[in-house]
Design a protein around this motif. Sequence first.
Motif, mmCIF file in Angstrom:
data_model
loop_
_atom_site.group_PDB
_atom_site.id
_atom_site.type_symbol
_atom_site.label_atom_id
_atom_site.label_comp_id
_atom_site.label_asym_id
_atom_site.label_seq_id
_atom_site.Cartn_x
_atom_site.Cartn_y
_atom_site.Cartn_z
ATOM 1 N N ASP A 174 0.186 5.842 -6.610
ATOM 2 C CA ASP A 174 1.112 5.044 -7.415
ATOM 3 C C ASP A 174 1.891 5.899 -8.395
ATOM 4 O OD1 ASP A 174 0.219 2.797 -6.096
ATOM 5 O OD2 ASP A 174 -1.100 2.151 -7.714
ATOM 6 N N THR A 175 1.205 6.764 -9.107
ATOM 7 C CA THR A 175 1.870 7.593 -10.109
ATOM 8 C C THR A 175 2.824 8.573 -9.452
ATOM 9 O OG1 THR A 175 -0.017 7.391 -11.586
ATOM 10 C CG2 THR A 175 1.496 9.193 -12.018
ATOM 11 N N GLY A 176 2.380 9.228 -8.394
ATOM 12 C CA GLY A 176 3.246 10.178 -7.691
ATOM 13 C C GLY A 176 4.497 9.511 -7.150
ATOM 14 N N GLY A 186 -13.260 8.796 -6.583
ATOM 15 C CA GLY A 186 -12.302 9.381 -5.641
ATOM 16 C C GLY A 186 -11.286 8.370 -5.175
ATOM 17 N N ILE A 187 -11.722 7.159 -4.936
ATOM 18 C CA ILE A 187 -10.809 6.094 -4.512
ATOM 19 C C ILE A 187 -9.846 5.758 -5.632
ATOM 20 C CG2 ILE A 187 -10.689 3.646 -3.898
ATOM 21 C CD1 ILE A 187 -13.407 4.099 -2.442
ATOM 22 N N VAL A 188 -10.360 5.658 -6.842
ATOM 23 C CA VAL A 188 -9.505 5.340 -7.986
ATOM 24 C C VAL A 188 -8.498 6.450 -8.203
ATOM 25 C CG1 VAL A 188 -9.495 5.022 -10.489
ATOM 26 C CG2 VAL A 188 -11.175 3.830 -9.092
ATOM 27 N N PHE A 189 -8.926 7.727 -8.144
ATOM 28 C CA PHE A 189 -7.990 8.828 -8.346
ATOM 29 C C PHE A 189 -6.920 8.837 -7.274
ATOM 30 C CE2 PHE A 189 -6.413 13.097 -7.603
ATOM 31 C CZ PHE A 189 -5.855 13.347 -8.843
ATOM 32 N N THR A 190 -7.306 8.627 -6.026
ATOM 33 C CA THR A 190 -6.326 8.611 -4.944
ATOM 34 C C THR A 190 -5.313 7.499 -5.154
ATOM 35 O OG1 THR A 190 -7.945 9.523 -3.412
ATOM 36 C CG2 THR A 190 -6.049 8.433 -2.443
ATOM 37 N N ALA A 191 -5.770 6.336 -5.541
ATOM 38 C CA ALA A 191 -4.843 5.232 -5.804
ATOM 39 C C ALA A 191 -3.932 5.574 -6.969
ATOM 40 C CB ALA A 191 -5.621 3.950 -6.090
ATOM 41 N N TYR A 192 -4.487 6.196 -8.015
ATOM 42 C CA TYR A 192 -3.685 6.614 -9.166
ATOM 43 C C TYR A 192 -2.625 7.615 -8.723
ATOM 44 C CZ TYR A 192 -2.395 9.206 -13.346
ATOM 45 O OH TYR A 192 -1.678 9.832 -14.327
ATOM 46 N N ALA A 193 -3.047 8.620 -7.939
ATOM 47 C CA ALA A 193 -2.110 9.643 -7.481
ATOM 48 C C ALA A 193 -1.014 9.025 -6.623
ATOM 49 C CB ALA A 193 -2.849 10.736 -6.712
ATOM 50 N N VAL A 248 0.046 17.029 -10.512
ATOM 51 C CA VAL A 248 -0.943 16.838 -9.438
ATOM 52 C C VAL A 248 -0.624 15.574 -8.647
ATOM 53 C CG1 VAL A 248 -3.378 16.380 -8.943
ATOM 54 C CG2 VAL A 248 -2.751 18.151 -10.592
ATOM 55 N N ALA A 249 -0.273 14.494 -9.337
ATOM 56 C CA ALA A 249 0.046 13.230 -8.658
ATOM 57 C C ALA A 249 1.286 13.390 -7.778
ATOM 58 C CB ALA A 249 0.259 12.117 -9.676
ATOM 59 N N LEU A 250 2.304 14.081 -8.267
ATOM 60 C CA LEU A 250 3.497 14.339 -7.447
ATOM 61 C C LEU A 250 3.143 15.170 -6.219
ATOM 62 C CD1 LEU A 250 6.364 15.103 -9.984
ATOM 63 C CD2 LEU A 250 6.493 13.527 -8.058
#
Length: 92
Positions: free
Chosen positions: A27-29, A18-25, A82-84
Amino acid sequence: MMPREIFKTIFVLTALSGIVFTAYADDTGRDLYDEFCQRCHGDDKEGVANYKGDLADFVDRMNGNTQNMPDFTDFFYDDEVVALHEYLTQAD
Protein backbone atom coordinates in the motif's frame (compact mmCIF):
# COMPACT_ATOMS: atom_id res chain seq x y z
CA MET A 1 2.60 -21.17 29.23
CA MET A 2 4.35 -24.34 28.24
CA PRO A 3 7.44 -24.05 25.99
CA ARG A 4 5.52 -25.56 23.06
CA GLU A 5 2.74 -22.96 23.41
CA ILE A 6 5.31 -20.16 23.64
CA PHE A 7 6.94 -21.41 20.43
CA LYS A 8 3.57 -21.51 18.66
CA THR A 9 2.78 -17.97 19.82
CA ILE A 10 6.15 -16.66 18.60
CA PHE A 11 5.72 -18.45 15.29
CA VAL A 12 2.25 -16.99 14.72
CA LEU A 13 3.32 -13.47 15.67
CA THR A 14 6.37 -13.69 13.40
CA ALA A 15 4.24 -14.90 10.50
CA LEU A 16 1.66 -12.17 11.06
CA SER A 17 4.32 -9.44 11.21
CA GLY A 18 5.56 -10.51 7.77
CA ILE A 19 2.05 -10.33 6.38
CA VAL A 20 1.46 -6.93 7.94
CA PHE A 21 4.79 -5.58 6.63
CA THR A 22 4.11 -6.89 3.13
CA ALA A 23 0.68 -5.28 3.12
CA TYR A 24 2.21 -2.04 4.42
CA ALA A 25 4.90 -2.13 1.72
CA ASP A 26 2.32 -2.84 -0.98
CA ASP A 27 0.00 0.00 0.00
CA THR A 28 2.68 2.50 0.96
CA GLY A 29 4.88 1.73 -2.03
CA ARG A 30 1.96 2.05 -4.44
CA ASP A 31 0.79 5.28 -2.78
CA LEU A 32 4.29 6.79 -2.88
CA TYR A 33 4.73 5.73 -6.51
CA ASP A 34 1.38 7.28 -7.45
CA GLU A 35 2.23 10.54 -5.70
CA PHE A 36 5.89 11.04 -6.58
CA CYS A 37 6.96 8.72 -9.42
CA GLN A 38 3.97 8.37 -11.72
CA ARG A 39 4.33 11.77 -13.36
CA CYS A 40 7.67 10.69 -14.89
CA HIS A 41 7.30 6.90 -15.05
CA GLY A 42 3.58 6.77 -15.87
CA ASP A 43 0.94 4.22 -14.96
CA ASP A 44 2.96 1.42 -16.55
CA LYS A 45 6.11 2.15 -14.47
CA GLU A 46 8.15 2.97 -17.58
CA GLY A 47 11.81 2.26 -16.94
CA VAL A 48 11.18 0.66 -13.54
CA ALA A 49 8.55 -2.02 -14.23
CA ASN A 50 9.58 -5.24 -12.47
CA TYR A 51 12.76 -3.54 -11.24
CA LYS A 52 15.34 -6.21 -10.41
CA GLY A 53 18.04 -4.17 -8.68
CA ASP A 54 18.85 -4.78 -5.06
CA LEU A 55 18.01 -2.28 -2.34
CA ALA A 56 21.52 -0.76 -2.29
CA ASP A 57 21.33 -0.04 -6.04
CA PHE A 58 17.85 1.44 -5.58
CA VAL A 59 19.09 3.71 -2.79
CA ASP A 60 21.89 4.91 -5.11
CA ARG A 61 19.29 5.75 -7.76
CA MET A 62 17.11 7.54 -5.23
CA ASN A 63 20.13 9.53 -4.04
CA GLY A 64 20.75 10.86 -7.54
CA ASN A 65 23.70 8.62 -8.37
CA THR A 66 22.42 8.20 -11.91
CA GLN A 67 21.93 10.60 -14.78
CA ASN A 68 18.37 9.42 -15.34
CA MET A 69 16.84 10.31 -11.97
CA PRO A 70 16.58 13.48 -9.93
CA ASP A 71 18.22 13.49 -6.50
CA PHE A 72 15.83 12.40 -3.75
CA THR A 73 18.47 12.33 -0.98
CA ASP A 74 16.73 12.77 2.39
CA PHE A 75 13.36 13.29 0.66
CA PHE A 76 11.90 9.93 1.73
CA TYR A 77 12.17 8.16 5.07
CA ASP A 78 14.11 4.88 5.01
CA ASP A 79 10.94 2.79 5.40
CA GLU A 80 9.39 4.63 2.44
CA VAL A 81 12.40 3.83 0.25
CA VAL A 82 12.08 0.17 1.25
CA ALA A 83 8.33 0.25 0.50
CA LEU A 84 8.96 1.78 -2.94
CA HIS A 85 11.63 -0.83 -3.67
CA GLU A 86 9.31 -3.64 -2.59
CA TYR A 87 6.51 -2.26 -4.76
CA LEU A 88 8.74 -1.94 -7.83
CA THR A 89 10.31 -5.38 -7.49
CA GLN A 90 6.95 -7.15 -7.32
CA ALA A 91 5.65 -8.76 -10.47
CA ASP A 92 2.41 -7.16 -11.63
